[in-house]
Design a protein around this motif. Sequence first.
Motif, PDB file in Angstrom:
ATOM      1  N   GLU A   1      -3.368  -6.455   7.306  1.00  0.00           N
ATOM      2  CA  GLU A   1      -3.335  -7.914   7.385  1.00  0.00           C
ATOM      3  C   GLU A   1      -2.534  -8.403   8.588  1.00  0.00           C
ATOM      4  O   GLU A   1      -2.900  -9.364   9.254  1.00  0.00           O
ATOM      5  CB  GLU A   1      -2.742  -8.476   6.095  1.00  0.00           C
ATOM      6  CG  GLU A   1      -2.929  -9.973   5.995  1.00  0.00           C
ATOM      7  CD  GLU A   1      -2.487 -10.525   4.645  1.00  0.00           C
ATOM      8  OE1 GLU A   1      -2.760  -9.875   3.614  1.00  0.00           O
ATOM      9  OE2 GLU A   1      -1.869 -11.595   4.629  1.00  0.00           O
ATOM     10  N   LYS A   2      -1.441  -7.717   8.869  1.00  0.00           N
ATOM     11  CA  LYS A   2      -0.599  -8.127  10.003  1.00  0.00           C
ATOM     12  C   LYS A   2      -1.333  -7.950  11.318  1.00  0.00           C
ATOM     13  O   LYS A   2      -1.315  -8.824  12.178  1.00  0.00           O
ATOM     14  CB  LYS A   2       0.679  -7.306  10.009  1.00  0.00           C
ATOM     15  CG  LYS A   2       1.680  -7.805  11.026  1.00  0.00           C
ATOM     16  CD  LYS A   2       3.052  -7.318  10.684  1.00  0.00           C
ATOM     17  CE  LYS A   2       3.365  -6.056  11.448  1.00  0.00           C
ATOM     18  NZ  LYS A   2       4.557  -6.176  12.249  1.00  0.00           N
ATOM     19  N   GLU A   3      -1.979  -6.821  11.474  1.00  0.00           N
ATOM     20  CA  GLU A   3      -2.710  -6.567  12.719  1.00  0.00           C
ATOM     21  C   GLU A   3      -3.863  -7.550  12.872  1.00  0.00           C
ATOM     22  O   GLU A   3      -4.197  -7.958  13.975  1.00  0.00           O
ATOM     23  CB  GLU A   3      -3.251  -5.125  12.733  1.00  0.00           C
ATOM     24  CG  GLU A   3      -2.163  -4.078  12.817  1.00  0.00           C
ATOM     25  CD  GLU A   3      -1.412  -4.100  14.124  1.00  0.00           C
ATOM     26  OE1 GLU A   3      -2.058  -4.320  15.172  1.00  0.00           O
ATOM     27  OE2 GLU A   3      -0.198  -3.921  14.104  1.00  0.00           O
TER      28      GLU A   3
ATOM     29  N   ARG B   1      -6.024   0.750  17.660  1.00  0.00           N
ATOM     30  CA  ARG B   1      -6.766  -0.427  18.109  1.00  0.00           C
ATOM     31  C   ARG B   1      -7.352  -0.201  19.483  1.00  0.00           C
ATOM     32  O   ARG B   1      -6.698   0.386  20.368  1.00  0.00           O
ATOM     33  CB  ARG B   1      -5.845  -1.637  18.117  1.00  0.00           C
ATOM     34  CG  ARG B   1      -6.561  -2.922  17.802  1.00  0.00           C
ATOM     35  CD  ARG B   1      -5.821  -4.089  18.338  1.00  0.00           C
ATOM     36  NE  ARG B   1      -5.756  -3.996  19.783  1.00  0.00           N
ATOM     37  CZ  ARG B   1      -5.165  -4.902  20.543  1.00  0.00           C
ATOM     38  NH1 ARG B   1      -4.561  -5.921  20.012  1.00  0.00           N
ATOM     39  NH2 ARG B   1      -5.134  -4.747  21.840  1.00  0.00           N
TER      40      ARG B   1
ATOM     41  N   THR C   1      -4.005   0.086   7.289  1.00  0.00           N
ATOM     42  CA  THR C   1      -2.780  -0.676   7.069  1.00  0.00           C
ATOM     43  C   THR C   1      -1.600   0.260   7.239  1.00  0.00           C
ATOM     44  O   THR C   1      -0.629  -0.036   7.933  1.00  0.00           O
ATOM     45  CB  THR C   1      -2.738  -1.299   5.667  1.00  0.00           C
ATOM     46  OG1 THR C   1      -3.794  -2.233   5.543  1.00  0.00           O
ATOM     47  CG2 THR C   1      -1.420  -2.035   5.446  1.00  0.00           C
ATOM     48  N   VAL C   2      -1.708   1.426   6.607  1.00  0.00           N
ATOM     49  CA  VAL C   2      -0.601   2.368   6.626  1.00  0.00           C
ATOM     50  C   VAL C   2      -0.286   2.852   8.039  1.00  0.00           C
ATOM     51  O   VAL C   2       0.873   3.063   8.389  1.00  0.00           O
ATOM     52  CB  VAL C   2      -0.913   3.564   5.714  1.00  0.00           C
ATOM     53  CG1 VAL C   2       0.184   4.604   5.795  1.00  0.00           C
ATOM     54  CG2 VAL C   2      -1.073   3.102   4.285  1.00  0.00           C
TER      55      VAL C   2
ATOM     56  N   TRP D   1      -0.727   1.128  10.721  1.00  0.00           N
ATOM     57  CA  TRP D   1      -0.413  -0.027  11.550  1.00  0.00           C
ATOM     58  C   TRP D   1      -1.531  -0.397  12.516  1.00  0.00           C
ATOM     59  O   TRP D   1      -1.287  -0.984  13.556  1.00  0.00           O
ATOM     60  CB  TRP D   1       0.862   0.192  12.389  1.00  0.00           C
ATOM     61  CG  TRP D   1       2.091   0.575  11.633  1.00  0.00           C
ATOM     62  CD1 TRP D   1       2.227   0.765  10.287  1.00  0.00           C
ATOM     63  CD2 TRP D   1       3.373   0.837  12.176  1.00  0.00           C
ATOM     64  NE1 TRP D   1       3.507   1.126   9.972  1.00  0.00           N
ATOM     65  CE2 TRP D   1       4.243   1.172  11.110  1.00  0.00           C
ATOM     66  CE3 TRP D   1       3.894   0.808  13.480  1.00  0.00           C
ATOM     67  CZ2 TRP D   1       5.592   1.483  11.298  1.00  0.00           C
ATOM     68  CZ3 TRP D   1       5.240   1.115  13.659  1.00  0.00           C
ATOM     69  CH2 TRP D   1       6.066   1.450  12.580  1.00  0.00           C
TER      70      TRP D   1
ATOM     71  N   LYS E   1       1.751  -7.219   5.187  1.00  0.00           N
ATOM     72  CA  LYS E   1       2.353  -8.529   4.892  1.00  0.00           C
ATOM     73  C   LYS E   1       2.590  -8.680   3.401  1.00  0.00           C
ATOM     74  O   LYS E   1       2.306  -9.724   2.795  1.00  0.00           O
ATOM     75  CB  LYS E   1       1.455  -9.670   5.389  1.00  0.00           C
ATOM     76  CG  LYS E   1       1.438  -9.726   6.895  1.00  0.00           C
ATOM     77  CD  LYS E   1       1.277 -11.144   7.390  1.00  0.00           C
ATOM     78  CE  LYS E   1       1.592 -11.299   8.851  1.00  0.00           C
ATOM     79  NZ  LYS E   1       3.002 -11.116   9.173  1.00  0.00           N
TER      80      LYS E   1
ATOM     81  N   GLY F   1      -7.246  -2.830   3.807  1.00  0.00           N
ATOM     82  CA  GLY F   1      -5.931  -2.666   3.184  1.00  0.00           C
ATOM     83  C   GLY F   1      -5.548  -1.259   2.820  1.00  0.00           C
ATOM     84  O   GLY F   1      -4.574  -1.047   2.103  1.00  0.00           O
ATOM     85  N   THR F   2      -6.278  -0.295   3.333  1.00  0.00           N
ATOM     86  CA  THR F   2      -5.935   1.069   2.948  1.00  0.00           C
ATOM     87  C   THR F   2      -5.425   1.854   4.159  1.00  0.00           C
ATOM     88  O   THR F   2      -4.352   1.520   4.664  1.00  0.00           O
ATOM     89  CB  THR F   2      -7.119   1.721   2.213  1.00  0.00           C
ATOM     90  OG1 THR F   2      -7.590   0.780   1.255  1.00  0.00           O
ATOM     91  CG2 THR F   2      -6.713   2.970   1.470  1.00  0.00           C
TER      92      THR F   2
ATOM     93  N   PRO G   1       3.081  -3.771   7.419  1.00  0.00           N
ATOM     94  CA  PRO G   1       1.751  -3.925   7.985  1.00  0.00           C
ATOM     95  C   PRO G   1       0.775  -4.620   7.048  1.00  0.00           C
ATOM     96  O   PRO G   1      -0.278  -5.068   7.481  1.00  0.00           O
ATOM     97  CB  PRO G   1       1.306  -2.480   8.265  1.00  0.00           C
ATOM     98  CG  PRO G   1       2.148  -1.637   7.389  1.00  0.00           C
ATOM     99  CD  PRO G   1       3.400  -2.362   7.122  1.00  0.00           C
TER     100      PRO G   1
ATOM    101  N   VAL H   1       0.830  -1.212   0.000  1.00  0.00           N
ATOM    102  CA  VAL H   1       0.000   0.000   0.000  1.00  0.00           C
ATOM    103  C   VAL H   1       0.861   1.257   0.000  1.00  0.00           C
ATOM    104  O   VAL H   1       0.382   2.349   0.240  1.00  0.00           O
ATOM    105  CB  VAL H   1      -0.948   0.046   1.225  1.00  0.00           C
ATOM    106  CG1 VAL H   1      -1.925  -1.091   1.157  1.00  0.00           C
ATOM    107  CG2 VAL H   1      -0.185   0.035   2.516  1.00  0.00           C
TER     108      VAL H   1
ATOM    109  N   CYS I   1       2.987   2.353   2.120  1.00  0.00           N
ATOM    110  CA  CYS I   1       2.952   3.075   3.396  1.00  0.00           C
ATOM    111  C   CYS I   1       4.316   3.633   3.742  1.00  0.00           C
ATOM    112  O   CYS I   1       4.466   4.377   4.695  1.00  0.00           O
ATOM    113  CB  CYS I   1       2.457   2.176   4.519  1.00  0.00           C
ATOM    114  SG  CYS I   1       3.617   0.890   4.980  1.00  0.00           S
TER     115      CYS I   1
END
Lengths: 678, 219, 297
Positions: free
Chosen positions: B39-41, B6, B32-33, B35, A528, B28-29, A526, A482, A484
């Motif tokens: 997907e990771k979170e 979170r 994500t940036v 954090w 993956k 995913g937008t 973030p 993305v 980031c």
Amino acid sequence: MESKIGVFLCNCGGVINNIDFDAAVKRVTKFPSVTYVNLSSNLCLEEGKEKMISCIREENIERVVVAACSPEFNEHIFREVLEKAGLNGHFLSMANIREQCSWAHDGDVTMKAVELVKMAINRVRLLQPIEKKELPVSREVLVVGGGFTAISTALQLSRVGLRTTLLEKEAVLGTRAEELESFYGFDTSAMISTVEGDENVEVLTSAEMTEVVGKIGDFSVRIRKGEEEIFRKYGAIILATGYQTELALAPEPRLRTEEEAIYGINIVSQEQFCSMLRNSSLETEPKTIGFMFDFSDGNSRFPTLATLNNALAAKKKWGSEIYVFYKSVKVDSEGMEKLYQEARNCGVVFIKSDITPRITGESGRVTIEAKDVFLGEDIMVACDVLVAEELYLPGEGTEKLSSLLNIRVDSRSFYQDANVHLYPVTSEKKGIFLIGECRGDLDLRRVLTDISSVVMNVHGLLSLGKILVESERVKADPQKCVACLTCIRVCPHDAIQLVRVDGSKEVAGISDPACYACGICAAICPAKAIKFQGYRDEEILAQIEAIGESLKGRNVAFCCEHSAYPAADLAGKLRIHYPETLRILRVPCAGQVDVYHILKAFEKGATAVLVLGCEEGACHHITGNTRAKERVEYCNILLKEANVDGRRAAMFNLSPNAPHKFVRVVNEMDKKVKESGR
Amino acid sequence: MIIAERKPIAEIKQLIAPYKKVLVAGCGTCVTVCWAGGEKEVAMLASQLRLARNAEGSEISVLETTVERQCEREMVAEIKDKVAEVEAVLSLACGSGVQTMAEMFEDKPVLPAVNTTFIGMPEKEGLWVEMCGACGDCFLDRTGGICPIVRCAKGLLNGPCGGTRRGGKCEIDPEKDCAWVLIYRRLEKQGRLDLMRNYYPPKNYRAVKRPGKVQAVKA
Amino acid sequence: MATPFRDILKTKKFIVTTEVGPRKGSNVSKAIEHIELLKDKVDGLNVTDNQSSVMRYPSLGVCLLIKEHDGEPILQVTCRDRNRLAIQADLLFAYSRGINNILCLTGDSIDVGDHKEAKQVFDLDSVQLIHLVHTLNSGKDMAGNELDGGIDFCIGTTATPSADPLEPQLVKVEKKLKAGVSFVQTQAVYELDELKRFTEFVRNIDEKVKILAGIVPVIGAKMATYMNENVPGIFIPQHLIVELAQAPKGTGVAKGIEIAARMIKQIKEEKVCDGVHIMFIGREERVPEIVEAAGLL
């Protein structure tokens, strides 16, 4: 279609004697996708390798597990074997059943050995091939600097057929020529005319770098020379920007008034003293000369070298009385001890003092006063000339260049080399080298070694005009990225930049030649999106899942391949035993381990998780171990929030030669687990 | 970028307390940036929830997915099969995403797992700061590109207030620069201090009538 | 009947104002006590508005009491708790009850008070508030509607001469002066040089406006240090802290009063500015001492 996996076990010439190989082979044969199992006693020898190659070919094996000694030893050998057998060398996973199994534990370790093999099988199933590709590189080299080091380097590079640009910000070459000529007898002007006349060397003076983009093999550099802007491409950049000195004298209250002690006439620097020595039309020869050094800056050899040389020279030329005030004389470079002896034998007086001497001025002379440690008395000397202590500092422009090139400086602001013993001339960025005084060391022998070393490095790198690199070992999936910018900001080796795909979308692009495959970016992404072949989440998880039935009673240790993994190997070699319940996962850097991996290990039932990395300040990837520490702390917070029983992760730092620390840490963890009754 | 954070795990656990099968859905937008919900979170939260339930001695099945953009109906539709399998959805998207999901899956509780906080940017690694208040009447031209509505703690148009701390720090937060001191310095650099000397009448706080609507010109 | 504040502003008298801080609760007996004590010793009596963002009996309420007891009230209005409608409405009411002096302030932030979850309003800032009063003074409301019965307020505002950095503050002060104010009550000053520089700046823009230096007695070295670190806009110099520290135990308040009186005297003698505004919240009953010690009675 499931790949055919071949498992090759080795008992290392019968040295591994606490594994029941028959039983092991029987069990391994039953694992899914395993189509061939073989026990050898000498896999790494020619005979064993030949046999492996023919087995692979005959049995149509597609992936290989080698259960033998540590991969630190022989991984590359077995990769070659695979290549020779027609497989991609990365379809290999090794199980360390010798150093980290047979030698590390007492009694029969068959069960653990089988588990280690299973871990390797699970992993090898998922491995992707890694191809090598050829990348063209520029054969031109940029050498920044204009002193002896830079000039010598340019000349040597020219001799091995590489074209060089010598970039100097002053108007002329030959910085700090006085000292070199005085101490080593170099003929600087001869050197300068040689390099200026060399057809392989372009000399740019009064010129500075203003911008650098690109990666190793392909640096695009913008140079400003007066009004002109010059654009060039280089395969490598070598920094030889030298050092500068500053008189270390503190201001008041030592000097009574400025008039009484005049810098430049009564109080001089070593370089100025050299000029005095060579000045044939000097008005009066100084009868008494004082030297002082090692009080403010105990870090360098230069002051000792300069003082001894200059003191001797002055004694020989003028026969003056010479007094050297010092805290300690460091003679740890070649020839220094001899020089020191010679000076003493010539009658130079050395006065040792613990505290910086007092300096005062009166009627055109400088008085230096200190308490001699041996005599216990104050010594006062009135000198005609005092060669004062100097601070040894990075060359002007070091800070600017370091931010331009995005490379680190150390605590004294000299360029930081990657490792003072092993990688002295490399920075943390591939293709950017640091040599000589600009990395904070002065000693002619070391400088000469640096020069040879860097020429060898650069020649090896660029001479063919192309380099072979692993293609997409670490890659950001453009579909998932993305942009980031996290990985770009976080990469300790500045190997990632924004690139355009499909003509429009900007995503992270990891440069294959510049990447060190540490995995810090993969862990932190973030989204993956970054896939690090060999250490992808699925490859790590597969190993964890293979441990025991549900990981119960197992402690998992993520061991960095630069520190804890070799330390564990060493513990095995020294037969220092630790609990058999430990399962080690080898990682390229502690920074490649993410909170996610640790949580997953706990989810699968691990009783404890250790993350082991390099000592603080010694991470090969600079921030890997600090990040790991922070992540372990955060992970423990998450575990606490989730009210998970006492299970926690822990991070430890150690050196590769610290097997006892490794064992102690593992033992303590095991003890804690047992005490908590899990 | 919309910045979210979170929610505390205790709160999230409370939200999903009655359920035995949930879907953790990331976006995913923006999240994500920053954090908070990529997907990771998603993976980490799912792991943490399983561990937590395990510790309590009860079961939970946690599915994971990430929608490219949770505020798009078409993209959200792609995960309908997964949603059908679960009792409730934990969304890590911003409020806009949560509500889109809730609308698309009206029969399932869609629960927010993050707190949407502001529109901002990364000041340094891992630190996001508020930049824009979405007031609908942007006047950054007059303040050298620094928004006093959100970056001044009191949202003043004719600042600063009398409470600036020593060194130009904010009355409320001594770590924060006073936005009007920043504006002064910026305009001074550009030689446009006359802009700060102007009197600015009270703001139209109804430039965006809430709930806001923007109709783009039809293509 | 007290002389109207706005008339005093037209004279050359050294002006003294002070403030009454309302309390939490509907019990106004203390407020009345303070009013009685102070109304004849000062030219104008400010009433704070939910000072320090702590909810209290309203400024408007105490101003009414002052009126009832024949004093000269100065209504402090902040922009923190009310939007433009509420403020305009309040001003109409105030004027109808004979209150016609106003001090326009931005107001402290909600975070420093005791209702930390409240919504900050700040629909207006202090400069806009000054303009607003002028608009109402001219017989119209902010939306341009004609008023049936207007107002005529004497307008004042605050300033912080010891802000750091000072330049942005001065830009704001200039805006306030240009908007048109009759008096300025500053935040606490402890250094005369600072005050002089400030006065000079103001005079260059507006020769007529009355400048009243803020005087806040400090009663101990600890308090001084606390204020320096926590109260915005206040900078107490080291030498005063030392003087306070050297005062014998139990004499802190007296020392604070002494220093304050000394400063007021100096300001008056050197004609640094047009008067003082004494702020001694919680110790309103000691204000007469200061006024007396300063030789102002």
